[in-house]
Design an enzyme around this catalytic site. Structure first.
Site: not given
Ligand SMILES: *Cc1c(COP(=O)(O)O)cnc(C)c1O
Length: 356
Positions: A30, A122, A255, A302
């Site tokens: 998957k 599920r 940052y 990033m």
């Protein structure tokens, strides 16, 4: 110089062969084979002798069919694209009584595997009685023309050792299997075990035809008490030092005051990989390896990270984020995130992708 996602095919293959031994395996592919690449993974699994596959998406199942014309392919999610299922001979879960009632006439000639819900909740039939009712109804109705080929469940707690949940889901399930077989029902395929259950039992459960495993095949241990050398990681994620910056005591770097230098002449390597490449934010609390030494990540951005280094590190040096030493599973056990979470986050649109 670009940050690179690199898989060593020989190590991948060795690991697969070692994990599967002589067992009958349904390889879970998957999510693009846990991001290892569907085509690469299916070909490696075929080479190791695996001929049964499962995934959660019909599109992937059809791609597997193109790669493996003779394989048995099992779709773990229900689909109502019945023509496609038939055309590509894809087996599918039978996820509930209501699904059966709604679609029984359209399911003709489709191989279904009856699913038991178990503690994960599920998908699946809730009880033995629900399963029996669908079997009784199906086998007494000449117009019910699906093919009941399998019986399966999923263990949600196989990697938990602290509570009684796994033993409970295992016992409930074995009771269902035993009872159905005693009543004379037959299934070509019975499968339940994921990697954790397979490895902690060290066997295929009674009456089961396959173990249905993913993560161990991809080189990560499903739980921490397994010794490191039972599984090998073929994936390396590496980046490069773009430049070295010196900062002074109390300078902030990154940052939002991400890191405050503790002393003058702090050397920070600027490295060309970041969360945009899929490095999990929690991973930045740990170290990377440069020329065989470990150095702490100080800030994650990033497309960059800061790593605090010493005078042994220079620009253009290679920076290892993950390899068979800095393993994804070890960071999973330190709380960085599930193995599959880090694997699937890795951004193969921004990282250079290489199989060696
Ligand atoms: C992902 C998945 C597996 C494989 O689990 P691993 O822990 O990767 O071995 C097996 N069964 C189902 C239903 C799954 O979703």
């Amino acid at each position: 110089m670009v940050a690179t996602w690199e898989v060593n095919s020989n190590i991948f293959q060795q690991n697969v062969q070692r994990v599967i031994g002589d067992y009958n395996v349904m390889a879970v592919v998957k999510n693009n084979a846990y991001n290892y690449g569907l085509e690469f993974a299916v070909n490696q699994f075929l080479k190791a002798g695996i001929s049964t596959f499962s995934t959660t998406s019909l599109n992937e199942a059809i791609r597997v069919r193109q790669l493996a014309p003779d394989a048995t392919i099992f779709l773990m999610n229900p689909s109502i694209e019945f023509e496609k299922l038939r055309a590509h001979d894809i087996h599918m879960t039978l996820p509930s009584l209501s699904f059966y009632h709604q679609y029984k006439s359209e399911l003709h000639d489709i191989h279904v595997h009856v699913e038991y819900e178990n503690l994960l909740h599920r998908s699946g039939f809730k009880t033995l009685d629900e399963i029996l009712s669908v079997l009784v109804e199906h086998f007494s109705d000449v117009d019910s023309k699906m093919k009941v080929s399998g019986l399966w469940t999923h263990f949600g707690y196989a990697d938990e050792f602290d509570g009684p949940e796994y033993e409970k889901e295992l016992q409930d399930w074995m009771n269902i299997v035993d009872t159905l077989l005693e009543k004379g029902y037959q299934f070509e395929m019975i499968h339940a075990q994921n990697s954790a259950s397979f490895m902690r039992e060290s066997k295929v459960l009674n009456h089961h035809t396959h173990v249905r495993i993913g993560i161990a095949l991809y080189g990560s241990r499903p739980y921490s008490s397994l010794s490191r050398d039972t599984i090998q990681q073929s994936l390396r994620v590496k980046a490069n030092v773009i430049q070295i910056r010196e900062v002074n005591e109390n300078d902030y770097c990154g940052y939002s005051f991400a890191f405050k230098a503790k002393h003058d002449h702090t050397r920070l390597a600027v490295v060309d990989i970041g969360y945009g490449d899929g490095i999990l934010r929690t991973r930045a609390q740990h170290e990377v390896s440069i020329k065989g030494r470990k150095y702490p990540i100080r800030a994650l951005m990033m497309s960059h990270m800061f790593v605090e280094v010493d005078e042994n590190v220079a620009s253009t040096d290679e920076v290892i984020i993950y390899d068979n030493d800095l393993r994804i599973d070890d960071y999973t056990f330190k709380g960085v995130g599930a193995n599959s979470e880090q694997l699937s986050a890795l951004n193969l649109d921004s990282l250079k992708k290489e199989y060696v």
